[in-house]
Design a protein around this motif. Structure first.
Motif, PDB file in Angstrom:
ATOM      1  N   LEU A   1     -15.684 -70.214 -52.486  1.00  0.00           N
ATOM      2  CA  LEU A   1     -14.703 -69.572 -51.612  1.00  0.00           C
ATOM      3  C   LEU A   1     -14.266 -70.563 -50.540  1.00  0.00           C
ATOM      4  O   LEU A   1     -15.090 -71.116 -49.818  1.00  0.00           O
ATOM      5  CB  LEU A   1     -15.330 -68.337 -50.947  1.00  0.00           C
ATOM      6  CG  LEU A   1     -14.508 -67.705 -49.814  1.00  0.00           C
ATOM      7  CD1 LEU A   1     -13.192 -67.152 -50.350  1.00  0.00           C
ATOM      8  CD2 LEU A   1     -15.301 -66.615 -49.110  1.00  0.00           C
ATOM      9  N   LEU A   2     -12.972 -70.778 -50.441  1.00  0.00           N
ATOM     10  CA  LEU A   2     -12.432 -71.670 -49.417  1.00  0.00           C
ATOM     11  C   LEU A   2     -11.989 -70.844 -48.214  1.00  0.00           C
ATOM     12  O   LEU A   2     -11.173 -69.918 -48.360  1.00  0.00           O
ATOM     13  CB  LEU A   2     -11.237 -72.457 -49.976  1.00  0.00           C
ATOM     14  CG  LEU A   2     -11.488 -73.226 -51.272  1.00  0.00           C
ATOM     15  CD1 LEU A   2     -10.199 -73.932 -51.725  1.00  0.00           C
ATOM     16  CD2 LEU A   2     -12.601 -74.254 -51.104  1.00  0.00           C
ATOM     17  N   ILE A   3     -12.526 -71.173 -47.049  1.00  0.00           N
ATOM     18  CA  ILE A   3     -12.097 -70.480 -45.829  1.00  0.00           C
ATOM     19  C   ILE A   3     -11.747 -71.520 -44.764  1.00  0.00           C
ATOM     20  O   ILE A   3     -12.041 -72.708 -44.914  1.00  0.00           O
ATOM     21  CB  ILE A   3     -13.177 -69.506 -45.274  1.00  0.00           C
ATOM     22  CG1 ILE A   3     -14.377 -70.265 -44.719  1.00  0.00           C
ATOM     23  CG2 ILE A   3     -13.626 -68.516 -46.343  1.00  0.00           C
ATOM     24  CD1 ILE A   3     -15.324 -69.388 -43.886  1.00  0.00           C
ATOM     25  N   GLU A   4     -11.119 -71.023 -43.691  1.00  0.00           N
ATOM     26  CA  GLU A   4     -10.746 -71.891 -42.569  1.00  0.00           C
ATOM     27  C   GLU A   4      -9.974 -73.097 -43.077  1.00  0.00           C
ATOM     28  O   GLU A   4      -9.149 -72.978 -43.962  1.00  0.00           O
ATOM     29  CB  GLU A   4     -12.011 -72.249 -41.754  1.00  0.00           C
ATOM     30  CG  GLU A   4     -12.712 -70.987 -41.227  1.00  0.00           C
ATOM     31  CD  GLU A   4     -14.123 -71.242 -40.679  1.00  0.00           C
ATOM     32  OE1 GLU A   4     -14.520 -72.405 -40.534  1.00  0.00           O
ATOM     33  OE2 GLU A   4     -14.827 -70.244 -40.403  1.00  0.00           O
ATOM     34  N   GLU A   5     -10.258 -74.309 -42.536  1.00  0.00           N
ATOM     35  CA  GLU A   5      -9.427 -75.459 -42.913  1.00  0.00           C
ATOM     36  C   GLU A   5      -9.624 -75.883 -44.367  1.00  0.00           C
ATOM     37  O   GLU A   5      -8.831 -76.666 -44.898  1.00  0.00           O
ATOM     38  CB  GLU A   5      -9.682 -76.653 -41.984  1.00  0.00           C
ATOM     39  CG  GLU A   5     -11.077 -77.241 -42.148  1.00  0.00           C
ATOM     40  CD  GLU A   5     -11.238 -78.614 -41.510  1.00  0.00           C
ATOM     41  OE1 GLU A   5     -10.767 -78.797 -40.381  1.00  0.00           O
ATOM     42  OE2 GLU A   5     -11.851 -79.486 -42.157  1.00  0.00           O
ATOM     43  N   ALA A   6     -10.668 -75.368 -45.016  1.00  0.00           N
ATOM     44  CA  ALA A   6     -10.890 -75.741 -46.419  1.00  0.00           C
ATOM     45  C   ALA A   6      -9.738 -75.264 -47.296  1.00  0.00           C
ATOM     46  O   ALA A   6      -9.582 -75.738 -48.427  1.00  0.00           O
ATOM     47  CB  ALA A   6     -12.212 -75.177 -46.926  1.00  0.00           C
ATOM     48  N   ILE A   7      -8.934 -74.353 -46.766  1.00  0.00           N
ATOM     49  CA  ILE A   7      -7.762 -73.888 -47.495  1.00  0.00           C
ATOM     50  C   ILE A   7      -6.849 -75.075 -47.830  1.00  0.00           C
ATOM     51  O   ILE A   7      -6.143 -75.083 -48.831  1.00  0.00           O
ATOM     52  CB  ILE A   7      -7.018 -72.824 -46.642  1.00  0.00           C
ATOM     53  CG1 ILE A   7      -6.155 -71.940 -47.511  1.00  0.00           C
ATOM     54  CG2 ILE A   7      -6.198 -73.429 -45.541  1.00  0.00           C
ATOM     55  CD1 ILE A   7      -6.932 -70.902 -48.242  1.00  0.00           C
ATOM     56  N   LEU A   8      -6.895 -76.118 -46.972  1.00  0.00           N
ATOM     57  CA  LEU A   8      -6.048 -77.297 -47.175  1.00  0.00           C
ATOM     58  C   LEU A   8      -6.440 -78.092 -48.412  1.00  0.00           C
ATOM     59  O   LEU A   8      -5.677 -78.924 -48.889  1.00  0.00           O
ATOM     60  CB  LEU A   8      -6.089 -78.196 -45.931  1.00  0.00           C
ATOM     61  CG  LEU A   8      -5.544 -77.546 -44.650  1.00  0.00           C
ATOM     62  CD1 LEU A   8      -5.795 -78.428 -43.437  1.00  0.00           C
ATOM     63  CD2 LEU A   8      -4.050 -77.251 -44.799  1.00  0.00           C
ATOM     64  N   ARG A   9      -7.627 -77.843 -48.941  1.00  0.00           N
ATOM     65  CA  ARG A   9      -8.018 -78.498 -50.189  1.00  0.00           C
ATOM     66  C   ARG A   9      -7.048 -78.151 -51.303  1.00  0.00           C
ATOM     67  O   ARG A   9      -6.877 -78.919 -52.245  1.00  0.00           O
ATOM     68  CB  ARG A   9      -9.429 -78.073 -50.608  1.00  0.00           C
ATOM     69  CG  ARG A   9     -10.535 -78.654 -49.742  1.00  0.00           C
ATOM     70  CD  ARG A   9     -11.876 -78.056 -50.120  1.00  0.00           C
ATOM     71  NE  ARG A   9     -12.964 -78.530 -49.278  1.00  0.00           N
ATOM     72  CZ  ARG A   9     -13.845 -79.483 -49.636  1.00  0.00           C
ATOM     73  NH1 ARG A   9     -13.788 -80.038 -50.820  1.00  0.00           N
ATOM     74  NH2 ARG A   9     -14.795 -79.861 -48.803  1.00  0.00           N
TER      75      ARG A   9
END
Lengths: 107, 115, 95, 130
Positions: free
Chosen positions: C30-38
């Motif tokens: 699960l990508l949350i916070e700035e990891a969404i930019l991945r």
């Protein structure tokens, strides 16, 4: 008998500055707690001070009993033995008299 | 009862993270919970034998390693590739794992907390 | 199923390869916070084990909207779905 | 089955307290007793500093946690050792250290890490925000 200088202690009776500790001060701290120090007390006090200087942490009950067992034998490493010397919470009371920080998260 | 892996990655002298991670490990052990430690990255520096931090740098966390046995913390894992060649300067109580076992480690605990 | 919660665009030193290598068959990411930019960067090429290991990739709808990212990959989760996924996982690790 | 939230990230240098808030809100709305407690450790304890004031046009994160906690009777624990060293002090600690002030905001309580262990053993799992 010299009076205990209360400015050296915090609200709960622990030393503010660990370097202020001396055997004489331990004697006074113990008297204040209603304990007459015997050789049995002293060997625990010095073991506790060694433990602190070796590992930089005041032990809670479990590590204290293990350390006592290892150094002074299984008979003395029982919590009942430590309770008779330092009633209530041995790690806290013994740390206070040994001039060490109050053990964190004591059981 | 849950088994816990505390993964230390921070330098002992750059923040409180390493110290507060070890504090958590000690409390878990005091409460008779199964807890293992593993080290990587800057936290590997706590293994170095001859460190002498000043009060400004921080508490000497290396000293605690020899005390872990009194807390029944038996395992301190590192990845074998992070072992320094001169093992005489490094604390000897570590268990080194090959890279497969190392990455397997993180899925073999119910909870993993990194500091 | 272990839920791996990823909250950074990239992790320091050994952590980045480590979290990917520790993924097991059937885990979820699960990508949350700035990891969404991945999801906007070629980082995904280094996340190939996802397909091999049948790993579901999720991201938080709220964070995607916040960053103005429209991912072409992964499944969006509302906060309610996030809770359901996290509660149903056998373990949870925040990298 | 109940869960525990563990928050370790700073309210200022990370989004841990924000993300955990959204998670807790959604969880409690779906099922009011799904979270047994929230434990704040490391810099996350700064969330309980009553003296910190965000600019008026930004989220008041502390207040948002307090509102959620009172609506759902959700305990918010701060690690006492981590909090005291960072100046988040309740009345009894203030007395213990002979201070004139205390700074712990209402709705938060100082507890030892032992409380986290109890939560850990009485809930299905810990969900961490860092």
């Amino acid at each position: 008998m010299v009076m205990l200088d209360s400015s050296l202690l915090d609200e709960e009776g622990y030393l503010l500055n660990l370097d202020d500790w001396s055997p004489e001060l331990a004697q006074q701290l113990a008297t204040q707690e209603g304990i007459a120090l015997t050789d049995q007390h002293w060997e625990i006090i010095y073991l506790l001070r060694d433990f602190y200087h070796e590992f930089e942490v005041s032990p809670a009950m479990r590590p204290l009993t293990k350390a006592v067992s290892k150094k002074l034998g299984a008979e003395k490493g029982r919590s009942i033995y430590l309770m008779t010397l330092f009633p209530g919470s041995p790690p806290k009371l013994a740390a206070k008299i040994a001039g060490l920080p109050k053990p964190a998260n004591c059981l | 009862m849950k088994n816990t892996l505390i993964h230390l990655t921070s330098s002992p002298y750059s923040s409180l993270a390493c110290k507060e991670g070890l504090d958590l490990a000690l409390v878990l052990a005091t409460f008779e919970q199964k807890v293992d430690l593993c080290l990587s990255d800057a936290a590997l520096s706590i293994l170095t034998i001859s460190q002498q931090p000043t009060p400004e740098q921080g508490k000497n966390l290396h000293k605690l390693l020899d005390g872990l046995e009194f807390y029944d913390i038996e395992n301190v894992f590192i990845e074998s590739s992070s072992l320094i060649p001169d093992s005489a300067t490094q604390w000897s109580g570590i268990t080194s794992l090959d890279s497969a076992a190392w990455s397997e480690l993180f899925s073999s605990y119910q909870q993993v907390f990194r500091f | 199923m272990t839920l791996h919660q990823i909250n950074q665009l990239s992790y320091a030193n050994h952590i980045e390869p480590l979290w990917q290598q520790s993924l097991k068959q059937g885990d979820a990411v699960l990508l949350i916070e700035e990891a969404i930019l991945r999801l906007t960067q070629p980082h995904l090429t280094s996340m190939t084990p996802l397909e091999e290991k049948h790993i579901c990739l999720y991201y938080l709808q709220r964070d995607a909207e916040g960053y103005g990212v429209q991912p072409s990959l992964g499944k969006a989760l509302s906060d309610t779905e996030w809770v359901e996924l996290a509660f149903s996982a056998s373990s949870h690790i925040s990298w | 089955m109940q869960h525990t939230l563990l928050v370790t990230g700073s309210p200022y240098q990370s989004k841990a307290c924000h993300s955990a808030l959204c998670f807790a809100r959604a969880a409690l709305k779906a099922q009011p007793d799904s979270i047994k407690g929230v434990f704040f450790y490391e810099d996350a304890v700064l969330i309980g500093n009553d003296l910190a004031q965000p600019p008026r046009d930004e989220i008041n994160l502390k207040q948002a946690w307090q509102t959620l906690a009172s609506e759902f009777n959700l305990p918010l624990y701060l690690c006492i050792a981590a909090a005291v060293r960072r100046g988040v002090i309740n009345e009894s600690e203030s007395k213990r250290y002979e201070l004139n002030h205390h700074s712990l905001s209402h709705g938060f309580q100082l507890e030892g890490l032992g409380t986290l262990v109890e939560l850990m053993n009485s809930t299905q799992k810990i969900i961490q925000f860092r």
